[in-house]
Design an enzyme around this catalytic site. Structure first.
Site, PDB file in Angstrom:
ATOM      1  N   THR A   1      65.615 103.807  44.439  1.00 34.92           N
ATOM      2  CA  THR A   1      64.715 102.957  43.696  1.00 34.92           C
ATOM      3  C   THR A   1      65.412 102.352  42.493  1.00 34.92           C
ATOM      4  O   THR A   1      65.102 101.257  42.063  1.00 34.92           O
ATOM      5  CB  THR A   1      63.511 103.776  43.215  1.00 34.92           C
ATOM      6  OG1 THR A   1      63.085 104.586  44.310  1.00 34.92           O
ATOM      7  CG2 THR A   1      62.380 102.883  42.784  1.00 34.92           C
TER       8      THR A   1
ATOM      9  N   ASP B   1      64.410 115.864  39.917  1.00 39.11           N
ATOM     10  CA  ASP B   1      64.357 115.169  41.204  1.00 39.11           C
ATOM     11  C   ASP B   1      65.213 115.914  42.235  1.00 39.11           C
ATOM     12  O   ASP B   1      65.973 115.309  42.989  1.00 39.11           O
ATOM     13  CB  ASP B   1      64.830 113.721  41.020  1.00 39.11           C
ATOM     14  CG  ASP B   1      64.365 112.802  42.143  1.00 39.11           C
ATOM     15  OD1 ASP B   1      63.477 113.200  42.933  1.00 39.11           O
ATOM     16  OD2 ASP B   1      64.886 111.679  42.237  1.00 39.11           O
TER      17      ASP B   1
HETATM   18  P1  ADP Z   1      69.252 107.061  43.031  1.00 42.65           P
HETATM   19  O1  ADP Z   1      68.995 107.313  41.596  1.00 42.65           O
HETATM   20  O2  ADP Z   1      69.122 105.638  43.391  1.00 42.65           O
HETATM   21  O3  ADP Z   1      68.516 107.983  43.935  1.00 42.65           O
HETATM   22  P2  ADP Z   1      71.614 108.644  43.614  1.00 42.65           P
HETATM   23  O4  ADP Z   1      72.533 109.010  42.513  1.00 42.65           O
HETATM   24  O5  ADP Z   1      70.719 109.714  44.122  1.00 42.65           O
HETATM   25  O6  ADP Z   1      70.805 107.351  43.207  1.00 42.65           O
HETATM   26  O7  ADP Z   1      72.455 108.089  44.829  1.00 42.65           O
HETATM   27  C1  ADP Z   1      71.826 107.574  45.984  1.00 42.65           C
HETATM   28  C2  ADP Z   1      72.549 108.024  47.216  1.00 42.65           C
HETATM   29  O8  ADP Z   1      73.900 107.595  47.185  1.00 42.65           O
HETATM   30  C3  ADP Z   1      72.623 109.544  47.351  1.00 42.65           C
HETATM   31  O9  ADP Z   1      71.490 110.065  47.989  1.00 42.65           O
HETATM   32  C4  ADP Z   1      73.872 109.702  48.189  1.00 42.65           C
HETATM   33  O10 ADP Z   1      73.584 109.502  49.557  1.00 42.65           O
HETATM   34  C5  ADP Z   1      74.757 108.577  47.724  1.00 42.65           C
HETATM   35  N1  ADP Z   1      75.665 109.069  46.687  1.00 42.65           N
HETATM   36  C6  ADP Z   1      75.445 109.137  45.364  1.00 42.65           C
HETATM   37  N2  ADP Z   1      76.503 109.631  44.706  1.00 42.65           N
HETATM   38  C7  ADP Z   1      77.431 109.905  45.646  1.00 42.65           C
HETATM   39  C8  ADP Z   1      78.749 110.457  45.629  1.00 42.65           C
HETATM   40  N3  ADP Z   1      79.343 110.819  44.466  1.00 42.65           N
HETATM   41  N4  ADP Z   1      79.399 110.621  46.791  1.00 42.65           N
HETATM   42  C9  ADP Z   1      78.843 110.241  47.942  1.00 42.65           C
HETATM   43  N5  ADP Z   1      77.613 109.714  48.046  1.00 42.65           N
HETATM   44  C10 ADP Z   1      76.901 109.549  46.915  1.00 42.65           C
HETATM   45 MG    MG Z   2      68.693 110.012  44.327  1.00 47.66          MG
END
Ligand code: ADP
Ligand code: MG
Ligand code: ZN
Length: 572
Positions: A68, A177
């Protein structure tokens, strides 16, 4: 106005799959698959444009996640000598509040980089575009692997999750979360990483300076002296799927926890980051979680109420048998008069007509919603979050970990699926008991009214039933039923999946329904029952019970969980 609606629930469980709500992690996607999508290519171009310095350092290969509040890309470092270094680039939604962004970054820099907490390598900014560069951890989609995990893998997974939670809780970070898509898991390498501090808040003694600011902001909003008399006495009526939207939406919550900067409309740049402009991927963003690129949820649905009626008509005998045991649960949450004095300094206003009834009077409907920190996905929210208790602690993350554990033990994901908090609360009640929930809520100052009493369930029996393990003959019914994990244990419509609880193959129409519904493979590993699932020790359910403690004050902490007998032969 009839504001208190009942929601129907099967006892003990029934299943329904609403494909437009299927919310998988969507975390692991084949790069080639997405790269073909013109929208992704466009987004990458736009990102290079928005933050030009990225181009000198990285080759952005693919978009790997879109939540989001951010888009996450896989990139490789250009100037790296030796093996290619994979980097995850998290492009934050430009409307994020600057303090929110800085706090997220500070969580990663201060607490991250060890004990399964994601670290950060660099951060880039140009104008309102911020990109956080992190080490990339390739990871599985929780849903895809859920039913092939061995019991030992589940133990390791939970152990490592607690390790991460212990770490952040030591820093006074409440993640808010915790869910599978924010806990990356590389099965092959046995690597784990807690990510996404975009909703994090600080405890009163947090070591993350910027979280103090985030927290005080929320507190100001939730209980500034002048507003107190309006806020208290606020009541929430539990609404079923057909409830008026206004009651469910709780507009004030959006201003308190929504990440985008509410006054920043003018800062939105048309299509700059591929979010405001139209992109190839036109699926609506969900406030409740990451979108899964693998599931195209474009099928439209009838309203749940209609669906329910239709389904019960076509239900087979066994389903109907279950349906007769259905209980309508209607709940309502209000500030408890007894606790109000201690939990909050706000005086009670009990002069309306509806106090302690299951109705909401017009006086109450016109009251301002109580604002309390709220975040995350309803299905993972602790009871104190669902009831908007203003004092929330690290215990809320432990509840969420409990819900993950419940999924792992039952083979169902998502376990609870509710689009609003009170539906989620009713679902919790059917597992943990209505009386127990009401009792616990009193301890944190909330009065819950519930139209029907539902008993607490035995966690082992529940999980074994859902997993398809017959207590008499220990074999998996899932072997004939296919990928059960695609179905939530709970969703807002029930009924037609009720027959899944039975083991007779005559209910294959459900199989067909599932089969053509999402077309996903993921057939259940036939070895599953050889992987320790027929001898789950009591310690597992004891730990689960302590995680899903309705009372946050007595709920097990991450530190304690690591020392729980369930992990007896595991070392930190
Ligand atoms: P949001 O706040 O939009 O949920 P996230 O930080 O949870 O963002 O990242 C969204 C998605 O991106 C995660 O669920 C994961 O699949 C991927 N992701 C995020 N950080 C990493 C990372 N360091 N390595 C690999 N995939 C990542
Ligand atoms: Mg996330
Ligand atoms: Zn009232």
């Amino acid at each position: 106005m009839e504001a208190s609606l009942g929601i129907e629930m099967d006892e003990p469980m029934a299943f329904s799959l609403q494909r437009d709500q299927v919310q998988a992690d969507g975390s692991l996607k084949k790069p080639e698959q997405n790269f073909k999508l013109p929208g992704v290519k466009k987004d990458i171009e736009k990102l290079y444009e928005a933050v030009p310095q990225l181009g000198n350092l990285f080759k952005i290969k693919d978009k790997i996640g879109e939540g989001t509040f951010s888009s996450v890309y896989l990139a490789t470092a250009r100037l790296q000598i030796g093996p290619e270094e994979k980097i995850a680039l998290k492009h934050l939604i430009p409307t994020s509040h600057p303090i929110r962004i800085a706090a997220e970054l500070q969580c990663l820099t201060v607490a991250g980089g060890q004990d399964n907490v994601m670290g950060v390598k660099y951060c880039f900014r140009k104008n309102d575009h911020v990109v956080i560069a992190m080490p990339y951890l390739e990871h599985e989609s929780f849903l895809d692997i859920l039913n092939s995990l061995s019991f030992q893998e589940v133990r390791e997974y939970m152990f490592n999750l607690f390790k991460a939670l212990k770490r952040i809780h030591q820093f006074g970070i409440v993640h808010r979360d915790v869910k599978p898509s924010n806990f990356l898991y590389n099965r092959r390498l046995k690597k784990y990483a807690l990510v996404d501090f975009g909703l994090a808040q600080g405890t009163h003694d947090t070591k993350i300076e910027l979280l103090k600011f985030v927290q005080s902001e929320a507190q100001q909003e939730s209980c500034s002296q002048n507003k107190c008399h309006i806020i208290t006495g606020n009541k929430i009526s539990l609404s079923g799927p057909a409830a008026p939207k206004e009651l469910n939406q709780q507009p004030t919550m959006k201003t308190s926890v929504k990440r985008p900067y509410t006054n920043a409309q003018s800062q939105i740049k048309q299509g700059k980051d591929g979010k405001e402009g139209s992109v190839g991927l036109s699926v609506q963003r969900s406030v409740f979680g990451e979108r899964n690129f693998n599931i195209h949820s474009s099928i439209s649905h009838e309203s749940p109420a209609v669906k329910l009626m239709k389904q019960s008509k076509t239900a087979d005998v066994l389903s109907r048998k279950l349906a007769t045991k259905k209980k309508a649960v209607s709940t309502k949450v209000t500030n408890s008069g007894v606790i109000r004095k201690t939990a909050s300094s706000c005086p009670a206003n009990l002069t309306c007509d509806c106090y302690a009834t299951d109705k909401v009077c017009s006086i109450c409907l016109s009251r301002r919603q109580q604002v309390a920190p709220r975040a995350g996905t309803p299905g993972f929210r602790a009871p104190e979050v669902l009831t908007k208790c203003p004092n929330q602690t690290t215990a809320i993350d432990m509840w969420s970990a409990g819900v993950i554990f419940l999924s792992l033990l039952s083979g169902r994901y998502p376990f609870y699926k509710a689009s609003d908090d009170l539906t989620a609360l009713a679902q919790i009640m059917t597992i943990r008991g209505s009386r127990e929930t009401i009792q616990a809520a009193k301890t944190f100052g909330k009065l819950i009214l519930c139209s029907k009493e539902v008993p607490a369930q035995d966690l082992r029996k529940l999980c074994e039933k859902l997993r398809g393990i017959d207590s008499n003959t220990p074999r998996l019914t899932s072997d004939i039923q296919g990928p059960v994990s695609r179905d939530p244990a709970f969703s807002e419509t029930t009924d037609h999946k009720a027959s899944q609880l039975t083991q007779t193959p005559q209910h294959s129409e459900n199989l067909l329904y599932k089969g053509d519904s999402n077309g996903c493979g993921g057939s259940l590993n036939t070895d599953t029952n050889l992987q320790g699932w027929n001898e789950v020790p009591d310690e597992a359910y004891d730990l689960l019970d302590k995680l899903l403690d309705l009372n946050p004050a007595s709920r097990i902490t991450a530190e304690e969980a690591l020392l729980h007998p369930f992990f007896k032969d595991m070392s930190l």
